[in-house]
Design a protein around this motif. Structure first.
Motif, PDB file in Angstrom:
ATOM      1  N   ARG A  87      24.396 -67.824  20.113  1.00 51.23           N
ATOM      2  CA  ARG A  87      22.952 -67.910  19.817  1.00 51.23           C
ATOM      3  C   ARG A  87      22.309 -68.702  18.906  1.00 51.23           C
ATOM      4  O   ARG A  87      21.454 -69.439  19.025  1.00 51.23           O
ATOM      5  N   ALA A  88      23.285 -68.749  17.740  1.00 54.84           N
ATOM      6  CA  ALA A  88      22.504 -69.739  16.556  1.00 54.84           C
ATOM      7  C   ALA A  88      22.772 -71.028  17.065  1.00 54.84           C
ATOM      8  O   ALA A  88      21.957 -72.002  16.688  1.00 54.84           O
ATOM      9  N   SER A  89      23.945 -71.416  17.578  1.00 53.89           N
ATOM     10  CA  SER A  89      24.196 -72.875  18.089  1.00 53.89           C
ATOM     11  C   SER A  89      23.052 -73.176  19.077  1.00 53.89           C
ATOM     12  O   SER A  89      22.584 -74.413  19.226  1.00 53.89           O
ATOM     13  N   LYS A  90      22.811 -72.398  20.234  1.00 57.09           N
ATOM     14  CA  LYS A  90      22.164 -72.710  21.082  1.00 57.09           C
ATOM     15  C   LYS A  90      20.509 -72.975  20.638  1.00 57.09           C
ATOM     16  O   LYS A  90      19.892 -73.845  20.972  1.00 57.09           O
ATOM     17  N   LYS A  91      20.055 -71.961  19.677  1.00 57.38           N
ATOM     18  CA  LYS A  91      18.801 -72.136  19.134  1.00 57.38           C
ATOM     19  C   LYS A  91      18.571 -73.521  18.582  1.00 57.38           C
ATOM     20  O   LYS A  91      17.679 -74.210  18.574  1.00 57.38           O
TER      21      LYS A  91
ATOM     22  N   SER B  51      23.214 -64.357  26.558  1.00 61.06           N
ATOM     23  CA  SER B  51      24.369 -64.482  25.994  1.00 61.06           C
ATOM     24  C   SER B  51      24.586 -65.782  25.152  1.00 61.06           C
ATOM     25  O   SER B  51      25.649 -66.143  24.691  1.00 61.06           O
ATOM     26  N   ALA B  52      24.012 -66.621  25.699  1.00 63.13           N
ATOM     27  CA  ALA B  52      23.802 -68.164  25.029  1.00 63.13           C
ATOM     28  C   ALA B  52      24.915 -68.849  25.269  1.00 63.13           C
ATOM     29  O   ALA B  52      25.601 -69.709  24.237  1.00 63.13           O
ATOM     30  N   THR B  53      25.605 -68.870  26.434  1.00 61.54           N
ATOM     31  CA  THR B  53      26.901 -69.601  26.535  1.00 61.54           C
ATOM     32  C   THR B  53      26.480 -71.038  27.101  1.00 61.54           C
ATOM     33  O   THR B  53      27.262 -71.863  26.809  1.00 61.54           O
ATOM     34  N   PHE B  54      25.190 -71.099  27.383  1.00 60.51           N
ATOM     35  CA  PHE B  54      24.724 -72.497  27.978  1.00 60.51           C
ATOM     36  C   PHE B  54      23.212 -72.688  27.543  1.00 60.51           C
ATOM     37  O   PHE B  54      22.620 -71.881  27.422  1.00 60.51           O
ATOM     38  N   LEU B  55      22.692 -73.726  27.497  1.00 60.65           N
ATOM     39  CA  LEU B  55      21.359 -74.385  27.219  1.00 60.65           C
ATOM     40  C   LEU B  55      21.337 -74.964  28.648  1.00 60.65           C
ATOM     41  O   LEU B  55      21.821 -76.062  28.750  1.00 60.65           O
ATOM     42  N   SER B  56      20.271 -74.522  29.487  1.00 60.49           N
ATOM     43  CA  SER B  56      19.993 -75.134  30.660  1.00 60.49           C
ATOM     44  C   SER B  56      18.524 -75.666  30.603  1.00 60.49           C
ATOM     45  O   SER B  56      17.646 -74.749  30.168  1.00 60.49           O
ATOM     46  N   PHE B  57      18.327 -76.765  31.159  1.00 62.11           N
ATOM     47  CA  PHE B  57      16.918 -77.204  31.044  1.00 62.11           C
ATOM     48  C   PHE B  57      16.588 -78.188  32.143  1.00 62.11           C
ATOM     49  O   PHE B  57      17.376 -78.819  32.802  1.00 62.11           O
ATOM     50  N   PHE B  58      15.363 -78.623  32.479  1.00 61.85           N
ATOM     51  CA  PHE B  58      14.790 -79.221  33.570  1.00 61.85           C
ATOM     52  C   PHE B  58      14.071 -80.522  33.163  1.00 61.85           C
ATOM     53  O   PHE B  58      13.298 -80.583  32.186  1.00 61.85           O
ATOM     54  N   LEU B  59      14.388 -81.549  33.931  1.00 59.80           N
ATOM     55  CA  LEU B  59      13.675 -82.831  33.782  1.00 59.80           C
ATOM     56  C   LEU B  59      12.645 -82.884  34.840  1.00 59.80           C
ATOM     57  O   LEU B  59      12.503 -82.099  35.817  1.00 59.80           O
ATOM     58  N   PRO B  60      11.567 -83.805  34.665  1.00 61.75           N
ATOM     59  CA  PRO B  60      10.659 -83.838  35.582  1.00 61.75           C
ATOM     60  C   PRO B  60      11.048 -84.244  37.038  1.00 61.75           C
ATOM     61  O   PRO B  60      10.394 -83.885  37.901  1.00 61.75           O
ATOM     62  N   GLU B  61      11.912 -85.122  37.114  1.00 60.56           N
ATOM     63  CA  GLU B  61      12.540 -85.435  38.298  1.00 60.56           C
ATOM     64  C   GLU B  61      13.898 -85.776  38.331  1.00 60.56           C
ATOM     65  O   GLU B  61      14.765 -85.952  37.359  1.00 60.56           O
ATOM     66  N   GLU B  62      14.516 -85.793  39.501  1.00 58.60           N
ATOM     67  CA  GLU B  62      16.002 -86.021  39.936  1.00 58.60           C
ATOM     68  C   GLU B  62      16.556 -87.110  39.373  1.00 58.60           C
ATOM     69  O   GLU B  62      17.500 -87.179  38.661  1.00 58.60           O
ATOM     70  N   SER B  63      15.852 -88.298  39.274  1.00 56.25           N
ATOM     71  CA  SER B  63      16.297 -89.800  39.053  1.00 56.25           C
ATOM     72  C   SER B  63      16.384 -89.768  37.474  1.00 56.25           C
ATOM     73  O   SER B  63      17.515 -90.165  36.901  1.00 56.25           O
TER      74      SER B  63
ATOM     75  N   ASP C 271      15.791 -75.877  19.739  1.00 48.24           N
ATOM     76  CA  ASP C 271      14.601 -76.331  18.877  1.00 48.24           C
ATOM     77  C   ASP C 271      14.479 -77.804  18.901  1.00 48.24           C
ATOM     78  O   ASP C 271      13.311 -78.212  18.985  1.00 48.24           O
ATOM     79  N   ALA C 272      15.546 -78.585  18.716  1.00 45.94           N
ATOM     80  CA  ALA C 272      15.427 -79.670  18.797  1.00 45.94           C
ATOM     81  C   ALA C 272      14.987 -80.524  20.196  1.00 45.94           C
ATOM     82  O   ALA C 272      14.195 -81.623  19.991  1.00 45.94           O
ATOM     83  N   LEU C 273      15.393 -79.819  21.118  1.00 49.14           N
ATOM     84  CA  LEU C 273      14.865 -80.437  22.422  1.00 49.14           C
ATOM     85  C   LEU C 273      13.416 -80.188  22.859  1.00 49.14           C
ATOM     86  O   LEU C 273      12.685 -80.689  23.762  1.00 49.14           O
TER      87      LEU C 273
END
Ligand SMILES: *Cc1c(COP(=O)(O)O)cnc(C)c1O
Length: 395
Positions: free
Chosen positions: A259-263, A287-299, A267-269
């Motif tokens: 959780r600490a590493s993910k945060k 459980s914070a095993t992954f950080l998942s995020f979305f970009l505006p577009e596939e490319s 925060d940086a992103l």
């Protein structure tokens, strides 16, 4: 994520206990085992941790799914609603039961969308099998309500989500049965192992019998035990259970560190307005095993994933293009390539998996990047990693 990163003296001690007695079997040998019951102890501690009455430790997460499906009576021709973003084991377990996997869309939780589940329920639907992917939860309260309303089984694939909670309640404890994996790359590991959990005594009894050739585990002579059902062998060995026991006792440490590493990375992103994050219905229970995020577009997502890879930032995943976790590249499933003829082929409700169309899921997955959160990073390594990631995304 992986518990193997913190393998140490605690695991060695538990394994040594087993080696000292030579009793590798989880049942019987009461004298010889000198009080060491690794599988049983693990089960008691896991049930307590998850807040259920019963847990049964078995040989893998896949076998846990098979046991749960069988115990809930899911069999030939029954439809089971599954997500297209999971590990193929979820689908294989349904096929192995002789049942029919029916895909429904995911939403921005990266898990089954309750509305999409509702849309594919038919009179043949026997169960919904949501997967709490990458360490965090589906909208499990809504899915639970839907299953109750439609009187269908809810079986949770929490193989990637041990330690996760939703409103304080453990993932895996919402359905009639929940499944965990302790394979070598999961949050905690037995080397190989898995578990089913439930608070329903009848389901538990069926599960533990099914996982051991139908044995009812009463009395003290295995040869005289009753066999309420036919089963198979999904047993775990005491050696594997011993490793898992030490790992389970490290779960709180693991969660805290992740959780600490993910945060720190999140925060940086957060400074990038183009990045949005996976929706997590209860952030506190991640459980914070992954950080998942979305970009505006596939490319853009594909480009950034490529750049992270070339810069040597390991453990970043663009699932849409790899053949691991998303249906798009599961050619073996689409063509139902199997070692032998699958029961599902006999049923008129068998979908044409080459034609499964999931535009909402494609739209989400094509823009998703996931970063694994490792346990072995030092403060310095984490700092440097964040600097590099920020540099790449800025460019
Ligand atoms: C790992 C995993 C499984 C299977 O677990 P094994 O122990 O490897 O058989 C099932 N479902 C999901 C979502 C998983 O990540």
């Amino acid at each position: 994520m992986p518990g193997f990163e913190i393998f140490g003296d605690e695991e060695r001690k538990e394994v040594q206990d087993v080696l000292d007695t030579g009793v590798l079997f989880r049942y019987g040998f009461d004298q010889a085992r000198k009080g060491h019951w690794k599988a049983k102890t693990f089960e008691a501690e896991l049930a307590e941790r998850v807040g259920v009455k019963y847990s049964h430790l078995c040989s893998s997460g896949t076998s846990a799914l098979c046991i749960a499906l069988a115990s809930c009576g899911v069999g030939a021709g029954d439809e089971v609603i599954v997500p297209p973003f999971t590990f193929i084991a979820t689908i294989e377990a349904v096929l192995g039961a002789g049942a029919v996997p029916v895909f429904a869309e995911i939403d921005e939780t990266l898990c089954l969308d309750p509305e999409a589940v509702r849309a594919v329920i038919t009179p043949r639907t026997k169960a919904v099998l949501p997967v709490h992917m990458c360490g965090a939860m589906a909208r499990i309260d809504e899915i639970k309500d839907l299953c109750a309303q439609k009187q269908i089984f809810l079986i949770e694939d929490a193989c990637q989500a041990i330690g996760g909670t939703f409103n304080g309640k453990a993932l895996g404890s919402f359905g009639q049965m929940g499944c965990f994996s302790f394979d070598p790359v999961k949050t905690i590991t037995c080397g190989e192992g898995g578990a089913v959990v439930t608070s329903d005594e009848k389901l538990y009894k069926t599960a533990e019998a099914y996982a051991d050739h139908g044995h009812d585990h009463t009395g003290d002579d295995r040869g005289l035990e009753g066999h309420p059902v036919l089963g198979t062998n999904y047993r775990i060995s005491e050696l594997n259970a011993a490793v898992g026991l030490a790992q389970l006792r490290k779960l709180d440490y693991i969660l805290k560190k992740q959780r600490a590493s993910k945060k720190a990375i999140k925060d940086a992103l957060s400074r990038f307005s183009e990045i949005t994050f996976r929706k997590i219905p209860d952030e506190k229970g991640d459980s914070a095993t992954f950080l998942s995020f979305f970009l505006p577009e596939e490319s853009i997502a594909r480009k950034i994933a490529g750049d992270l890879g070339s810069a040597g930032i390991d453990a970043c995943f663009y699932w849409y293009d790899n053949n691991w976790h998303y249906i798009r590249k599961w050619d073996h499933l689409k063509k139902l390539k199997s070692a032998a003829k699958l029961p599902v082929r006999l049923f008129e409700n068998c979908p044409d998996y080459e034609k499964v169309n999931l535009p909402q899921s494609d739209q989400i997955m094509s823009r998703t990047i996931s970063m694994l959160i490792k346990l072995s990073w030092t403060e310095d390594e984490l700092k440097q990693r964040i600097e590099k990631i920020v540099e790449i995304i800025s460019a």
